[in-house]
Design an enzyme around this catalytic site. Structure first.
Site, PDB file in Angstrom:
ATOM      1  N   SER A 116      29.361  41.563  47.901  1.00 39.19           N
ATOM      2  CA  SER A 116      28.674  40.385  47.387  1.00 39.19           C
ATOM      3  C   SER A 116      29.220  39.160  48.101  1.00 39.19           C
ATOM      4  O   SER A 116      30.351  39.175  48.613  1.00 39.19           O
ATOM      5  CB  SER A 116      28.908  40.244  45.872  1.00 39.19           C
ATOM      6  OG  SER A 116      28.443  38.983  45.406  1.00 39.19           O
ATOM      7  N   TYR A 161      34.811  40.179  38.731  1.00 41.79           N
ATOM      8  CA  TYR A 161      33.748  40.584  39.661  1.00 41.79           C
ATOM      9  C   TYR A 161      34.092  40.159  41.083  1.00 41.79           C
ATOM     10  O   TYR A 161      33.972  40.942  42.030  1.00 41.79           O
ATOM     11  CB  TYR A 161      32.425  39.947  39.227  1.00 41.79           C
ATOM     12  CG  TYR A 161      31.243  40.298  40.100  1.00 41.79           C
ATOM     13  CD1 TYR A 161      30.564  41.499  39.930  1.00 41.79           C
ATOM     14  CD2 TYR A 161      30.795  39.428  41.090  1.00 41.79           C
ATOM     15  CE1 TYR A 161      29.475  41.824  40.725  1.00 41.79           C
ATOM     16  CE2 TYR A 161      29.713  39.739  41.892  1.00 41.79           C
ATOM     17  CZ  TYR A 161      29.057  40.938  41.700  1.00 41.79           C
ATOM     18  OH  TYR A 161      27.973  41.257  42.491  1.00 41.79           O
ATOM     19  N   LYS A 198      34.683  42.795  44.154  1.00 38.06           N
ATOM     20  CA  LYS A 198      33.801  42.811  45.316  1.00 38.06           C
ATOM     21  C   LYS A 198      34.593  42.552  46.598  1.00 38.06           C
ATOM     22  O   LYS A 198      34.272  43.091  47.666  1.00 38.06           O
ATOM     23  CB  LYS A 198      32.675  41.796  45.147  1.00 38.06           C
ATOM     24  CG  LYS A 198      31.613  42.236  44.147  1.00 38.06           C
ATOM     25  CD  LYS A 198      30.969  43.556  44.556  1.00 38.06           C
ATOM     26  CE  LYS A 198      29.836  43.953  43.626  1.00 38.06           C
ATOM     27  NZ  LYS A 198      29.188  45.236  44.030  1.00 38.06           N
TER      28      LYS A 198
END
Length: 258
Positions: free
Chosen positions: A173, A188, A192
């Site tokens: 991402s 997150y 990532k």
């Protein structure tokens, strides 16, 4: 378990082996094309798509089916709701975090030799770092990073035995490279970033087997995860900070993946 200083000073570490790039290796230069223009790449074989029931995974799978000889099955991790799509035959499903089931090989044996793995399964959470619980952190790590490793490992072992090489694409991402705004999502972002590091590590270790490992880092995508009135203000901020003034749509990712 603690290790004594004496044991530490006597330890050895394993060395990875790089390819020598010769004509006998899995990384030899492509053969010259005598007739017609050279192909930059060719897609052939069977593919596994994790998270294939999600918007990004389904879009990638649909694009691949237009060019790929196969895949004859669609494999989905984890076992959440599966769309009723007549143009995709459904393969076996399991939780990609379950190392025993992933390693069992039942899914891979259904397809035979695997040439491509696309990892799209993932989760996102928005929690202030001061309030982040250990279970939430571990769940994000398990689904976004650990599952990518386990699935890549299982498929790579099959590729090594077959001696055919292959391609693995992990989904990272832009959050691996930049901190999101306005939502807090440290777990997150960190996980990532771990996927990006995992991609580079696997690419280095597995190149000698003819296995290419890459990752894609989508920005904000206009999928069901980012819908709803509750996210209207955030969507406006995301769009306003994007030079194109909007979010991406899944089909815009398929070209890069293909």
């Amino acid at each position: 378990m603690s290790t004594s200083r004496e044991d530490l000073s006597a330890r050895t570490i394993p060395f990875m082996e790089l390819s020598d790039g010769t004509s006998l290796s899995m990384t030899a230069p492509p053969r010259p094309v005598s007739n017609g223009p050279a192909k930059r790449f060719e897609i052939a074989g069977n593919a596994i798509v994790t998270g294939g029931s999600g918007a990004l995974g389904l879009a990638a799978l649909s694009a691949l089916r237009l060019q790929l000889r196969g895949p004859r099955d669609r494999i989905t991790f984890p076992p959440d709701g599966l769309p009723n799509r007549e143009d995709h035959r459904t393969g076996p499903r399991c939780d990609g975090r379950d190392s025993d089931r992933v390693r069992s090989g039942n899914t891979i044996h259904t397809l035979g030799d695997i040439n491509i793995l696309l990892c799209f399964a993932g989760v996102v959470g928005c929690t202030h770092a001061l309030e982040m619980s250990a279970p939430e952190w571990r769940r994000t790590l398990d689904i976004n990073a650990t599952e990518s490793l386990l699935c890549a490992q299982a498929v790579a072992k099959r590729m090594v035995v077959a001696g055919t090489g292959g391609s693995i694409v992990l989904t990272a991402s832009f959050s691996a490279h930049r901190v999101n705004y306005p939502q807090p999502q440290a777990a997150y972002n960190v996980n990532k970033a771990a996927v990006v590091a995992l991609k580079s590590s696997l690419a280095a270790e597995w190149a000698r087997f003819g296995i290419r490992v890459n990752s894609v880092s989508p920005g904000y995508m206009d999928t069901i995860l980012n819908e709803g009135e509750g996210l209207a203000e955030a969507r406006g901020i995301w769009a306003s900070r994007n030079p194109m003034g909007r979010m991406g749509v899944p089909v815009e990712l398929t070209g890069a993946v293909t």
